[in-house]
Scaffold this motif. Structure first.
Motif, PDB file in Angstrom:
ATOM      1  N   ARG A   1       0.830  -1.210   0.000  1.00 28.71           N
ATOM      2  CA  ARG A   1       0.000   0.000   0.000  1.00 28.71           C
ATOM      3  C   ARG A   1       0.864   1.260   0.000  1.00 28.71           C
ATOM      4  N   LEU A   2       1.952   1.218   0.775  1.00 24.73           N
ATOM      5  CA  LEU A   2       2.854   2.368   0.795  1.00 24.73           C
ATOM      6  C   LEU A   2       3.548   2.545  -0.548  1.00 24.73           C
ATOM      7  N   GLU A   3       3.835   1.448  -1.219  1.00 22.91           N
ATOM      8  CA  GLU A   3       4.441   1.512  -2.554  1.00 22.91           C
ATOM      9  C   GLU A   3       3.495   2.225  -3.518  1.00 22.91           C
ATOM     10  N   PHE A   4       2.221   1.879  -3.448  1.00 22.87           N
ATOM     11  CA  PHE A   4       1.207   2.512  -4.304  1.00 22.87           C
ATOM     12  C   PHE A   4       1.205   4.027  -4.099  1.00 22.87           C
ATOM     13  N   LEU A   5       1.237   4.438  -2.840  1.00 23.50           N
ATOM     14  CA  LEU A   5       1.239   5.861  -2.518  1.00 23.50           C
ATOM     15  C   LEU A   5       2.556   6.513  -2.933  1.00 23.50           C
ATOM     16  N   GLY A   6       3.656   5.857  -2.597  1.00 21.35           N
ATOM     17  CA  GLY A   6       4.973   6.420  -2.885  1.00 21.35           C
ATOM     18  C   GLY A   6       5.236   6.602  -4.364  1.00 21.35           C
ATOM     19  N   ASP A   7       4.681   5.730  -5.169  1.00 22.65           N
ATOM     20  CA  ASP A   7       4.833   5.845  -6.623  1.00 22.65           C
ATOM     21  C   ASP A   7       4.268   7.179  -7.107  1.00 22.65           C
ATOM     22  N   ARG A   8       3.120   7.566  -6.575  1.00 21.97           N
ATOM     23  CA  ARG A   8       2.489   8.828  -6.992  1.00 21.97           C
ATOM     24  C   ARG A   8       3.248  10.029  -6.429  1.00 21.97           C
ATOM     25  N   VAL A   9       3.710   9.912  -5.187  1.00 22.98           N
ATOM     26  CA  VAL A   9       4.478  11.006  -4.584  1.00 22.98           C
ATOM     27  C   VAL A   9       5.798  11.199  -5.329  1.00 22.98           C
ATOM     28  N   LEU A  10       6.435  10.092  -5.690  1.00 26.47           N
ATOM     29  CA  LEU A  10       7.686  10.159  -6.446  1.00 26.47           C
ATOM     30  C   LEU A  10       7.471  10.858  -7.781  1.00 26.47           C
ATOM     31  N   GLY A  11       6.418  10.471  -8.497  1.00 26.49           N
ATOM     32  CA  GLY A  11       6.146  11.072  -9.795  1.00 26.49           C
ATOM     33  C   GLY A  11       5.936  12.569  -9.699  1.00 26.49           C
ATOM     34  N   LEU A  12       5.150  13.010  -8.715  1.00 30.97           N
ATOM     35  CA  LEU A  12       4.902  14.436  -8.541  1.00 30.97           C
ATOM     36  C   LEU A  12       6.178  15.168  -8.147  1.00 30.97           C
ATOM     37  N   SER A  13       6.941  14.580  -7.229  1.00 28.47           N
ATOM     38  CA  SER A  13       8.179  15.219  -6.772  1.00 28.47           C
ATOM     39  C   SER A  13       9.170  15.376  -7.913  1.00 28.47           C
ATOM     40  N   ILE A  14       9.345  14.322  -8.699  1.00 29.33           N
ATOM     41  CA  ILE A  14      10.280  14.373  -9.827  1.00 29.33           C
ATOM     42  C   ILE A  14       9.793  15.380 -10.861  1.00 29.33           C
ATOM     43  N   ALA A  15       8.497  15.388 -11.137  1.00 32.07           N
ATOM     44  CA  ALA A  15       7.953  16.340 -12.116  1.00 32.07           C
ATOM     45  C   ALA A  15       8.215  17.775 -11.674  1.00 32.07           C
ATOM     46  N   GLU A  16       8.019  18.051 -10.405  1.00 29.25           N
ATOM     47  CA  GLU A  16       8.261  19.399  -9.902  1.00 29.25           C
ATOM     48  C   GLU A  16       9.740  19.759  -9.979  1.00 29.25           C
ATOM     49  N   LEU A  17      10.606  18.815  -9.621  1.00 29.28           N
ATOM     50  CA  LEU A  17      12.048  19.062  -9.676  1.00 29.28           C
ATOM     51  C   LEU A  17      12.515  19.302 -11.109  1.00 29.28           C
ATOM     52  N   LEU A  18      12.000  18.522 -12.040  1.00 31.36           N
ATOM     53  CA  LEU A  18      12.375  18.689 -13.442  1.00 31.36           C
ATOM     54  C   LEU A  18      11.905  20.043 -13.956  1.00 31.36           C
ATOM     55  N   TYR A  19      10.708  20.436 -13.576  1.00 35.64           N
ATOM     56  CA  TYR A  19      10.144  21.707 -14.039  1.00 35.64           C
ATOM     57  C   TYR A  19      11.015  22.879 -13.596  1.00 35.64           C
ATOM     58  N   SER A  20      11.531  22.817 -12.372  1.00 34.84           N
ATOM     59  CA  SER A  20      12.350  23.919 -11.860  1.00 34.84           C
ATOM     60  C   SER A  20      13.812  23.810 -12.281  1.00 34.84           C
ATOM     61  N   THR A  21      14.304  22.589 -12.487  1.00 40.40           N
ATOM     62  CA  THR A  21      15.715  22.387 -12.822  1.00 40.40           C
ATOM     63  C   THR A  21      16.003  22.676 -14.288  1.00 40.40           C
TER      64      THR A  21
END
Length: 236
Positions: free
Chosen positions: A44-64
């Protein structure tokens, strides 16, 4: 000989995070095969973490990469959230010794299984999100994926595709490829191909097939125009 119990403090130090609810990390490290799982594995945590990871990476890429088009950002995102990248991060955290596995899985070397390691990486991110909120999880992702963010392990796109995108971005027609020279016997031909983009001088590439020679020519033009750098893509 009884296996020494790993020191969880060492893992926490590598994560650079302290849990208010340590049971969340415990759950993130528990495989469904573990006797103590009792329905509380990391899934269950993997399911949640997958979405958090995607959002975090997307935000980092957008700013970087403020000048990168949507297509490049999407390719970078796909590269960073793939299983192999997550497993690489889990290995850097050295989560293997801390995994709670069933006896069979432990004896068969599942602590080094890339799929499990990738899943646990996402589960830990999910656990940090629940424990400390989005900013804590985003900070963990930024610290842990920083190296991969700066230097992807695989080319984000092949030279021909990159050159075509570059030409389109400048409002130019697609690149054209022409055979400048063909030599060698039929079973081992050699091709020298020139690529041209309107408004620029042509560049040449060589290879044992037309495709390889075209890619080499496109790479040369990208390097010459400064679209690519030798540090990132080499001269091939």
């Amino acid at each position: 000989m009884k296996r020494r119990k790993p020191n969880l403090d060492e893992l926490l130090k590598r994560l650079d995070y302290r849990f208010e609810k340590p049971e969340l990390l415990d759950e993130a490290l528990t495989h469904v095969s573990a006797p103590q799982a009792a329905g509380q594995s990391y899934q269950r945590l993997e399911f949640l973490g997958d979405r958090v990871l995607g959002l975090s990476i997307a935000e980092l890429l957008y700013s970087t990469f403020p000048g990168a088009p949507e297509g490049e950002l999407s390719r970078r995102l796909a590269e960073l959230v793939r299983r192999e990248s997550c497993a690489e991060v889990a290995i850097a955290w050295d989560v293997g010794p801390h995994l709670k596995l069933g006896a069979g899985e432990a004896h068969s070397g599942e602590r080094r299984n890339q799929t499990i390691l990738a899943d646990v990486c996402e589960a830990i991110i999910g656990a940090v999100f629940l424990d400390g909120g989005y900013e804590a999880a985003r900070s963990l992702v930024e610290r842990s994926f920083r190296t991969l963010l700066a230097a992807p392990r695989r080319p984000l796109r092949d030279p021909k595709s990159a050159l075509q995108e570059w030409a389109q971005g400048r409002g130019l027609p697609p690149p054209t490829y022409t055979i400048a020279e063909q030599s060698g016997p039929d079973h081992a031909p050699k091709f020298r191909i020139m690529v041209t983009v309107k408004g620029t001088e042509g560049e040449f590439g060589q290879g044992a097939s037309k495709r390889v020679a075209e890619q080499a020519a496109a790479r040369s033009l990208l390097l010459r125009e400064g679209v690519w750098t030798e540090e990132e893509h080499g001269t091939a």
